[in-house]
Design a protein around this motif. Structure first.
Motif, PDB file in Angstrom:
ATOM      1  N   TRP A 138      40.736  47.285  31.817  1.00 53.10           N
ATOM      2  CA  TRP A 138      39.277  47.472  31.867  1.00 53.10           C
ATOM      3  C   TRP A 138      38.805  48.172  30.604  1.00 53.10           C
ATOM      4  CZ3 TRP A 138      39.128  49.709  37.497  1.00 53.10           C
ATOM      5  CH2 TRP A 138      39.414  48.665  38.390  1.00 53.10           C
ATOM      6  N   SER A 139      37.752  47.662  29.983  1.00 54.66           N
ATOM      7  CA  SER A 139      37.274  48.229  28.728  1.00 54.66           C
ATOM      8  C   SER A 139      36.325  49.395  28.946  1.00 54.66           C
ATOM      9  CB  SER A 139      36.571  47.143  27.911  1.00 54.66           C
ATOM     10  OG  SER A 139      35.472  46.629  28.639  1.00 54.66           O
ATOM     11  N   GLN A 140      35.782  49.547  30.174  1.00 54.63           N
ATOM     12  CA  GLN A 140      34.865  50.640  30.475  1.00 54.63           C
ATOM     13  C   GLN A 140      35.377  51.427  31.669  1.00 54.63           C
ATOM     14  OE1 GLN A 140      31.092  48.455  30.900  1.00 54.63           O
ATOM     15  NE2 GLN A 140      30.418  49.439  29.031  1.00 54.63           N
ATOM     16  N   CYS A 141      34.976  52.678  31.749  1.00 56.72           N
ATOM     17  CA  CYS A 141      35.395  53.522  32.867  1.00 56.72           C
ATOM     18  C   CYS A 141      34.791  52.984  34.164  1.00 56.72           C
ATOM     19  CB  CYS A 141      34.950  54.963  32.620  1.00 56.72           C
ATOM     20  SG  CYS A 141      35.460  56.100  33.930  1.00 56.72           S
ATOM     21  N   ARG A 142      35.643  52.692  35.135  1.00 54.24           N
ATOM     22  CA  ARG A 142      35.181  52.113  36.408  1.00 54.24           C
ATOM     23  C   ARG A 142      35.373  53.082  37.562  1.00 54.24           C
ATOM     24  NH1 ARG A 142      34.819  46.452  36.086  1.00 54.24           N
ATOM     25  NH2 ARG A 142      34.386  45.886  33.927  1.00 54.24           N
ATOM     26  N   ILE A 143      35.317  54.377  37.295  1.00 55.77           N
ATOM     27  CA  ILE A 143      35.594  55.339  38.363  1.00 55.77           C
ATOM     28  C   ILE A 143      34.581  55.228  39.502  1.00 55.77           C
ATOM     29  CG2 ILE A 143      34.284  57.203  37.268  1.00 55.77           C
ATOM     30  CD1 ILE A 143      37.507  57.445  39.425  1.00 55.77           C
ATOM     31  N   LEU A 144      33.333  54.891  39.181  1.00 53.54           N
ATOM     32  CA  LEU A 144      32.339  54.766  40.256  1.00 53.54           C
ATOM     33  C   LEU A 144      32.668  53.605  41.176  1.00 53.54           C
ATOM     34  CD1 LEU A 144      29.048  55.516  38.302  1.00 53.54           C
ATOM     35  CD2 LEU A 144      30.349  57.034  39.782  1.00 53.54           C
ATOM     36  N   ARG A 145      33.213  52.510  40.625  1.00 54.77           N
ATOM     37  CA  ARG A 145      33.642  51.396  41.462  1.00 54.77           C
ATOM     38  C   ARG A 145      34.830  51.816  42.327  1.00 54.77           C
ATOM     39  NH1 ARG A 145      33.224  45.736  41.984  1.00 54.77           N
ATOM     40  NH2 ARG A 145      34.337  45.331  43.940  1.00 54.77           N
ATOM     41  N   CYS A 146      35.772  52.573  41.755  1.00 50.32           N
ATOM     42  CA  CYS A 146      36.895  53.087  42.541  1.00 50.32           C
ATOM     43  C   CYS A 146      36.396  53.944  43.702  1.00 50.32           C
ATOM     44  CB  CYS A 146      37.832  53.906  41.654  1.00 50.32           C
ATOM     45  SG  CYS A 146      38.646  52.979  40.334  1.00 50.32           S
ATOM     46  N   ASN A 147      35.432  54.815  43.401  1.00 52.52           N
ATOM     47  CA  ASN A 147      34.873  55.686  44.437  1.00 52.52           C
ATOM     48  C   ASN A 147      34.230  54.879  45.556  1.00 52.52           C
ATOM     49  OD1 ASN A 147      35.642  57.806  42.835  1.00 52.52           O
ATOM     50  ND2 ASN A 147      33.595  58.307  42.111  1.00 52.52           N
ATOM     51  N   SER A 148      33.408  53.888  45.179  1.00 53.25           N
ATOM     52  CA  SER A 148      32.688  53.115  46.193  1.00 53.25           C
ATOM     53  C   SER A 148      33.644  52.262  47.012  1.00 53.25           C
ATOM     54  CB  SER A 148      31.617  52.245  45.531  1.00 53.25           C
ATOM     55  OG  SER A 148      32.196  51.314  44.646  1.00 53.25           O
ATOM     56  N   ASP A 149      34.709  51.718  46.403  1.00 53.44           N
ATOM     57  CA  ASP A 149      35.705  50.949  47.159  1.00 53.44           C
ATOM     58  C   ASP A 149      36.410  51.824  48.189  1.00 53.44           C
ATOM     59  OD1 ASP A 149      35.128  48.632  45.838  1.00 53.44           O
ATOM     60  OD2 ASP A 149      36.856  48.703  44.485  1.00 53.44           O
ATOM     61  N   PHE A 150      36.727  53.061  47.794  1.00 55.85           N
ATOM     62  CA  PHE A 150      37.396  53.968  48.728  1.00 55.85           C
ATOM     63  C   PHE A 150      36.472  54.330  49.899  1.00 55.85           C
ATOM     64  CE2 PHE A 150      38.302  58.453  49.949  1.00 55.85           C
ATOM     65  CZ  PHE A 150      39.518  58.220  50.587  1.00 55.85           C
ATOM     66  N   VAL A 151      35.227  54.624  49.588  1.00 56.80           N
ATOM     67  CA  VAL A 151      34.261  54.943  50.654  1.00 56.80           C
ATOM     68  C   VAL A 151      34.110  53.763  51.606  1.00 56.80           C
ATOM     69  CG1 VAL A 151      31.838  55.437  51.136  1.00 56.80           C
ATOM     70  CG2 VAL A 151      33.008  56.652  49.297  1.00 56.80           C
ATOM     71  N   ALA A 152      34.005  52.544  51.061  1.00 59.44           N
ATOM     72  CA  ALA A 152      33.853  51.362  51.899  1.00 59.44           C
ATOM     73  C   ALA A 152      35.075  51.169  52.795  1.00 59.44           C
ATOM     74  CB  ALA A 152      33.634  50.128  51.025  1.00 59.44           C
ATOM     75  N   ALA A 153      36.272  51.386  52.236  1.00 59.26           N
ATOM     76  CA  ALA A 153      37.503  51.212  53.021  1.00 59.26           C
ATOM     77  C   ALA A 153      37.587  52.215  54.161  1.00 59.26           C
ATOM     78  CB  ALA A 153      38.726  51.342  52.110  1.00 59.26           C
ATOM     79  N   THR A 154      37.198  53.461  53.919  1.00 59.44           N
ATOM     80  CA  THR A 154      37.261  54.474  54.969  1.00 59.44           C
ATOM     81  C   THR A 154      36.178  54.258  56.026  1.00 59.44           C
ATOM     82  OG1 THR A 154      35.959  55.952  53.556  1.00 59.44           O
ATOM     83  CG2 THR A 154      38.343  56.215  53.521  1.00 59.44           C
ATOM     84  N   LEU A 155      35.024  53.738  55.615  1.00 63.01           N
ATOM     85  CA  LEU A 155      33.988  53.418  56.599  1.00 63.01           C
ATOM     86  C   LEU A 155      34.444  52.307  57.530  1.00 63.01           C
ATOM     87  CD1 LEU A 155      30.706  53.555  54.463  1.00 63.01           C
ATOM     88  CD2 LEU A 155      31.415  55.135  56.260  1.00 63.01           C
ATOM     89  N   GLU A 156      35.131  51.314  56.986  1.00 60.71           N
ATOM     90  CA  GLU A 156      35.647  50.224  57.814  1.00 60.71           C
ATOM     91  C   GLU A 156      36.662  50.742  58.820  1.00 60.71           C
ATOM     92  OE1 GLU A 156      37.171  47.395  55.079  1.00 60.71           O
ATOM     93  OE2 GLU A 156      35.188  46.833  54.312  1.00 60.71           O
ATOM     94  N   LEU A 157      37.456  51.761  58.432  1.00 61.52           N
ATOM     95  CA  LEU A 157      38.411  52.352  59.365  1.00 61.52           C
ATOM     96  C   LEU A 157      37.697  53.002  60.542  1.00 61.52           C
ATOM     97  CD1 LEU A 157      40.940  54.078  56.934  1.00 61.52           C
ATOM     98  CD2 LEU A 157      41.369  52.079  58.375  1.00 61.52           C
ATOM     99  N   GLY A 158      36.587  53.686  60.232  1.00 61.17           N
ATOM    100  CA  GLY A 158      35.834  54.348  61.291  1.00 61.17           C
ATOM    101  C   GLY A 158      35.206  53.381  62.269  1.00 61.17           C
ATOM    102  N   ASN A 159      34.906  52.168  61.810  1.00 61.90           N
ATOM    103  CA  ASN A 159      34.257  51.186  62.674  1.00 61.90           C
ATOM    104  C   ASN A 159      35.238  50.259  63.384  1.00 61.90           C
ATOM    105  OD1 ASN A 159      31.737  52.125  61.872  1.00 61.90           O
ATOM    106  ND2 ASN A 159      31.637  50.738  60.116  1.00 61.90           N
ATOM    107  N   SER A 160      36.544  50.400  63.097  1.00 56.79           N
ATOM    108  CA  SER A 160      37.508  49.448  63.643  1.00 56.79           C
ATOM    109  C   SER A 160      37.971  49.795  65.045  1.00 56.79           C
ATOM    110  CB  SER A 160      38.735  49.383  62.716  1.00 56.79           C
ATOM    111  OG  SER A 160      39.410  50.633  62.708  1.00 56.79           O
ATOM    112  N   GLY A 161      37.805  51.048  65.469  1.00 61.72           N
ATOM    113  CA  GLY A 161      38.219  51.453  66.808  1.00 61.72           C
ATOM    114  C   GLY A 161      39.717  51.626  66.944  1.00 61.72           C
ATOM    115  N   SER A 162      40.461  51.726  65.855  1.00 58.96           N
ATOM    116  CA  SER A 162      41.912  51.884  65.899  1.00 58.96           C
ATOM    117  C   SER A 162      42.274  53.271  66.407  1.00 58.96           C
ATOM    118  CB  SER A 162      42.504  51.668  64.505  1.00 58.96           C
ATOM    119  OG  SER A 162      42.164  50.392  64.007  1.00 58.96           O
ATOM    120  N   GLY A 163      43.494  53.403  66.914  1.00 58.92           N
ATOM    121  CA  GLY A 163      43.970  54.690  67.372  1.00 58.92           C
ATOM    122  C   GLY A 163      44.210  55.638  66.229  1.00 58.92           C
ATOM    123  N   LYS A 164      44.563  56.898  66.562  1.00 60.73           N
ATOM    124  CA  LYS A 164      44.714  57.935  65.528  1.00 60.73           C
ATOM    125  C   LYS A 164      45.813  57.594  64.530  1.00 60.73           C
ATOM    126  CE  LYS A 164      45.371  62.897  64.961  1.00 60.73           C
ATOM    127  NZ  LYS A 164      45.560  64.195  65.659  1.00 60.73           N
TER     128      LYS A 164
END
Length: 366
Positions: free
Chosen positions: A1-27
């Motif tokens: 990557w030619s430019q810093c993509r830390i904000l994309r990394c941050n948003s991908d992580f937030v999206a992944a953790t939100l999906e975990l909260g909505n999945s209803g999986s066990g602990k």
């Protein structure tokens, strides 16, 4: 990557953790999913390590990942989360040109707000409040989904309590197809006519750019247009300090989360950091100097007196003069350009004139 993509990394992580909260999986399943998300986050940051060298958000994220891996007992090696799919529908033709798209949707232009920060520093907030702040160090002026602006104040040589803006950092956050993350930095005696990567434009779409920088006086002035968020920013040096003026649509200004709760342009400075009046009454000479430059008895006249008393330098009056010029260019209604000083401050500002009149009367009666 030619430019810093830390904000994309941050948003991908937030999206992944939100999906975990909505999945209803066990602990246990949830923790395994969280570890996968953390490892993906770690991989993303390592891929963008080179372009992000020196980026505070990047280094903060790297440290945070290490802490979270230990806290949740996650092995550093193992499966990662599935990458977030890209949006299927392409952006419409004018999606990267905020005002044009808004007019097409709503039938009228958006409501624009103005913030100005200059001098000691003085802050005219987006809600038209006026404050003088004792805020040495770095403080966020704006922090929302699209834009982050930080200003640094340092003590001036003219007074024990006076400070002045000496550095401004502006981060335009990555937003879909319209804009990659772009950074602009200015310091006293160095207001560059370009972003930190040397470019003067970014985000080309349909022959136009979503971000552009131009300068009327390279080294002392820069104007940045962010078409994708309908925002104009002016950075200028006045005397030995920097000033910032912003014009932005209300919807963009209000696109922040509860965690983004320190923004001088939105709420002003913290109560404990506010200076209500100068430490001394303005002299007749200071009153005459500021009156000649700023005949309206408004916040800019008030700021002129304050800075003159704080620094003892008549050149400091340029802070308020330039800020008023920017406000005139950014506020459509001329009646709203001049904000009146608070009643107590107005009384203090009138004192030199009253004293002068009293002295003249006394002399005539002698």
């Amino acid at each position: 990557w030619s430019q810093c993509r830390i904000l994309r990394c941050n948003s991908d992580f937030v999206a992944a953790t939100l999906e975990l909260g909505n999945s209803g999986s066990g602990k246990e399943a949830g923790n395994a999913g969280y570890c996968r998300a953390l490892r993906s986050y770690d991989l993303c940051t390592r891929r963008t390590a080179g372009p992000c060298r020196g980026d505070l958000a990047y280094h903060s994220a790297v440290q945070g990942i290490e802490d979270l891996l230990i806290q949740h007992g996650c092995p550093k090696t193992g499966p990662t989360a599935q990458p977030r799919p890209l949006p299927q529908a392409p952006l419409s033709g004018d999606a990267c040109f905020y005002e044009r798209g808004y007019v097409q949707r709503k039938g009228h232009a958006p409501e624009y707000l103005h913030c100005g920060v200059f001098g000691d520093p003085h802050v005219r907030t987006f809600s038209d409040e006026f404050q003088t702040c004792a805020v040495p160090g770095a403080w966020p002026l704006i922090d929302n989904q699209y834009l982050y602006i930080q200003a640094t104040s340092t003590p001036t040589r003219g007074g024990s309590y006076a400070t002045a803006l000496t550095k401004i950092t502006i981060i335009f956050k990555n937003w879909r197809e319209c804009a990659e993350q772009q950074i602009y930095e200015a310091e006293v005696d160095n207001v560059p006519p370009a972003f930190t990567d040397g470019s003067t434009s970014s985000g080309e779409r349909r022959g136009q750019h979503s971000l552009r920088v131009r300068s009327q006086a390279p080294g002392r002035h820069a104007e940045i247009w962010a078409a994708h968020i309908g925002t104009t920013l002016v950075v200028r040096q006045s005397g030995r300090a920097l000033g910032l003026s912003v014009r932005s649509p209300r919807a963009i200004v209000e696109s922040y989360t509860p965690e983004q709760d320190v923004q001088l342009c939105v709420w002003g400075c913290p109560t404990s950091q506010r200076l209500e009046t100068p430490h001394a009454l303005p002299t007749a000479a200071a009153h005459a100097h500021c009156s000649a430059l700023l005949p309206e008895r408004d916040i800019y006249f008030q700021a002129c007196l304050f800075d003159l008393l704080a620094t003892g330098d008549t050149n400091s009056s340029s802070f308020a003069v330039d800020a008023l010029e920017d406000a005139r260019g950014m506020i459509a209604d001329p009646e709203k350009v001049h904000l009146r000083a608070a009643a107590g401050v107005r009384d203090a500002l009138r004192l030199p004139a009253l004293l002068t009149a009293t002295l003249i009367t006394l002399r005539l009666t002698l």
